[in-house]
Write an enzyme that holds these catalytic residues in place. Structure first.
Site, PDB file in Angstrom:
ATOM      1  N   LYS A   1     -11.943  -1.249   1.152  1.00 40.24           N
ATOM      2  CA  LYS A   1     -11.288  -0.646  -0.006  1.00 40.24           C
ATOM      3  C   LYS A   1     -12.169  -0.840  -1.236  1.00 40.24           C
ATOM      4  O   LYS A   1     -13.116  -0.105  -1.427  1.00 40.24           O
ATOM      5  CB  LYS A   1      -9.880  -1.204  -0.137  1.00 40.24           C
ATOM      6  CG  LYS A   1      -9.070  -0.785   1.102  1.00 40.24           C
ATOM      7  CD  LYS A   1      -7.701  -1.255   1.177  1.00 40.24           C
ATOM      8  CE  LYS A   1      -6.944  -0.588   2.324  1.00 40.24           C
ATOM      9  NZ  LYS A   1      -7.512  -0.731   3.652  1.00 40.24           N
TER      10      LYS A   1
ATOM     11  N   SER B   1       0.793  -1.227   0.000  1.00 41.26           N
ATOM     12  CA  SER B   1       0.000   0.000   0.000  1.00 41.26           C
ATOM     13  C   SER B   1       0.824   1.275   0.000  1.00 41.26           C
ATOM     14  O   SER B   1       0.287   2.347  -0.248  1.00 41.26           O
ATOM     15  CB  SER B   1      -0.930   0.008   1.207  1.00 41.26           C
ATOM     16  OG  SER B   1      -0.165  -0.013   2.393  1.00 41.26           O
TER      17      SER B   1
ATOM     18  N   HIS C   1      -5.357  -4.633  -0.708  1.00 43.15           N
ATOM     19  CA  HIS C   1      -5.372  -3.625  -1.780  1.00 43.15           C
ATOM     20  C   HIS C   1      -5.530  -4.260  -3.162  1.00 43.15           C
ATOM     21  O   HIS C   1      -5.475  -3.548  -4.163  1.00 43.15           O
ATOM     22  CB  HIS C   1      -4.098  -2.781  -1.724  1.00 43.15           C
ATOM     23  CG  HIS C   1      -4.061  -1.877  -0.535  1.00 43.15           C
ATOM     24  ND1 HIS C   1      -4.506  -0.571  -0.566  1.00 43.15           N
ATOM     25  CD2 HIS C   1      -3.664  -2.105   0.743  1.00 43.15           C
ATOM     26  CE1 HIS C   1      -4.369  -0.034   0.634  1.00 43.15           C
ATOM     27  NE2 HIS C   1      -3.860  -0.934   1.452  1.00 43.15           N
TER      28      HIS C   1
END
Lengths: 109, 406
Positions: B245, B186, B214
């Protein structure tokens, strides 16, 4: 040396059977580790500062925990041992670090 | 000595930052949320480019309708842990749907992604065990290790040979080692070399856990993450992910083929001793997962935007992360430069994340953009324009006459 052998009976036995050679060997190994630690920490020593076993990593050399862990990676490779990052909270001085690594070298040899 | 004394350095750092730019970059007030990609900050309409809202689903009408229906039919919260209060049908359905999506035997849903890492790692890696992790792993992984009490060995970031070397040193202990990596990192937006990491695992043994926080919904033909793209899903024993996310809510999960995962639920303190996710969160997440599966065009749009921004910033002369991805990191030369740069973006109506040591690898300072499928090409170009304006601050040679001397 005794601290290194505590909790590891086989090492303790070897120490007594072949006292002179083992003691010299252990001392040499410790000095070697200490020198390696000095070398790894040299970039952090500011100005004329001289490193000793009593030098504190955080308050005197300004290292953060990430930098101590990076140093461990180098030491692991230099001595071909595993150094768990779990030792970091117990390490205050250069000498603490060298002793912890020395103990691990003894345990893993 | 008072209990707050050791936080004094934070007070000093805050004062320092306040004097330099006049705002706190780590406590930014979002006064109004306008859409998945726009908000109002300090009275200014701002493009949000630091939200991890990869598919832009936070304002998806179907997700909102599902959450609204759950609110009306099941209430605002569960008011307790699943072990004590029971599981709502939504919790069970989401676990089944995640298992089906990943092709795994079972799944545990957690209240946040942080708790998923904390809980799984702490429960699996108890004293006497060993965790071998990528040096750049997220704080939640380190915290899980600390909570579990296993020996923790780090390997150099994304270096599978370094991992292999450290597994070799473990000898017989390697067979039970928990190897932990992330799919997409990230901070710099770089991918784990999972093919090589899986090969090291096959050679020396151990269990492989991949945090795809992610990368779920972002990477892979089906959106299952970096393990799917690398073709090594069979080598991955545990996949951990988040709902906060690409799925646009909050929560986390762990999915696995190993039957033992069913027992983890009964021993996992971060699962047992916290309230389970609210019904509305579960409902929107389930809907988001179904959209992620049936709308691969969202992923395509995301990657078009990511490429457009990555290449645009590189052309401007910025030092960007090692490869294009929806995380676009811009490396700066110092903490002070990063602060001034970040503030310059804010003044131009662009919100990104400021990242400073020790949260960053190798002591670097950076600003980090996260791109969304919901960004329009015009918004991406507006972000690029703001960066173009700030080249002087970043010290990019030839950017202008007033290149900052640092």
């Amino acid at each position: 040396m005794c601290r290194a052998a505590v909790g590891r009976p086989p090492g303790w036995v070897i120490l007594h059977v072949n006292t002179v050679i083992s003691v010299n060997g252990l001392m040499k190994k410790y000095q070697e580790i200490l020198n390696e630690v000095y070398e790894g920490l040299a970039p952090f020593a500011k100005g004329e500062m001289e490193l000793s076993e009593d030098t504190e990593l955080v308050s005197e050399l300004g290292l953060d925990s990430m930098q101590v862990m990076e140093l461990l990676l180098t030491i692991e490779d230099r001595f071909d041992i595993s150094v768990p990052v779990n030792i970091v909270p117990d390490v205050v001085t250069v000498g603490d670090l060298a002793r912890q690594i020395h103990q691990l070298v003894q345990n893993q040899s | 000595m008072g209990i707050f004394d050791r936080l004094k350095s934070i007070a000093a750092a805050r004062e320092d930052v306040g004097q330099m730019i006049g705002v706190d970059p780590f406590n930014v007030p979002l006064e109004r949320i306008i859409s998945a990609t726009e908000g109002q900050i300090h009275g200014r309409r701002t493009i949000l480019a630091g939200t991890n809202n990869y598919l832009g689903l936070t304002f998806n009408e179907e997700c909102i309708a599902a959450a609204r229906a759950a609110l009306e039919h099941e209430g605002t919260g569960t008011t307790g842990s699943r072990m004590a209060n029971g599981s709502f049908s939504g919790h069970l359905a989401l676990e089944a749907e995640l298992s089906e999506f990943f092709g795994r035997r079972s799944t545990i849903v957690f209240s946040t992604g942080y708790l998923a890492n904390l809980g799984i790692i702490a429960t699996l890696a108890s004293p006497g065990e060993v965790v071998v992790l990528d040096a750049d792993c997220h704080a939640s992984i380190y915290d899980g290790c600390r909570m579990g009490g296993a020996d923790v060995i780090r390997f150099r970031h994304n270096d599978a040979d370094d991992l292999a070397k450290r597994l070799r040193r473990l000898g017989d202990r390697a067979a039970n080692a928990l190897i932990v990596v992330e799919g997409l990192y990230s901070m710099l937006g770089d991918f784990a070399p999972l093919e090589q990491i899986a090969a090291a695992k096959r050679e020396y043994g151990g269990y492989l856990l991949v945090d795809e926080a992610h990368s779920v919904g972002v990477v892979g033909d089906m959106g299952r993450g970096v393990a799917e793209q690398a073709g090594v899903e069979d080598d991955v024993d545990f996949i951990i992910g988040t709902f906060s996310k690409s799925l646009g809510a909050t929560g986390g999960f762990c999915t696995s083929n190993l039957p033992g995962l069913d027992l983890v639920r009964y021993a996992c303190r971060p699962y047992i001793f916290t309230a389970s996710p609210a019904p509305s969160i579960i409902a929107s997440t389930r809907k988001a997962l179904s959209i992620l599966r049936r709308q691969p065009d969202l992923r395509e749009r995301l990657w078009e935007n990511a490429q457009r921004l990555y290449e645009g910033l590189r052309e401007l002369g910025y030092t960007v992360g090692p490869q294009p991805s929806p995380v676009v990191a811009i490396l700066l030369q110092s903490r002070e430069q990063a602060l001034t740069f970040w503030h310059g973006l804010m003044e131009r109506g662009i919100y990104v994340n400021l990242m400073l040591p020790p949260a960053t690898p190798n002591g670097i300072s950076l600003v980090r953009c996260s791109v969304s499928a919901a960004h329009t090409p015009e918004q991406i170009d507006a972000i690029r324009e703001a960066f173009a304006d700030l080249r002087d601050i970043a010290g990019i040679p030839g950017a202008g006459e007033a290149v900052a001397s640092r």
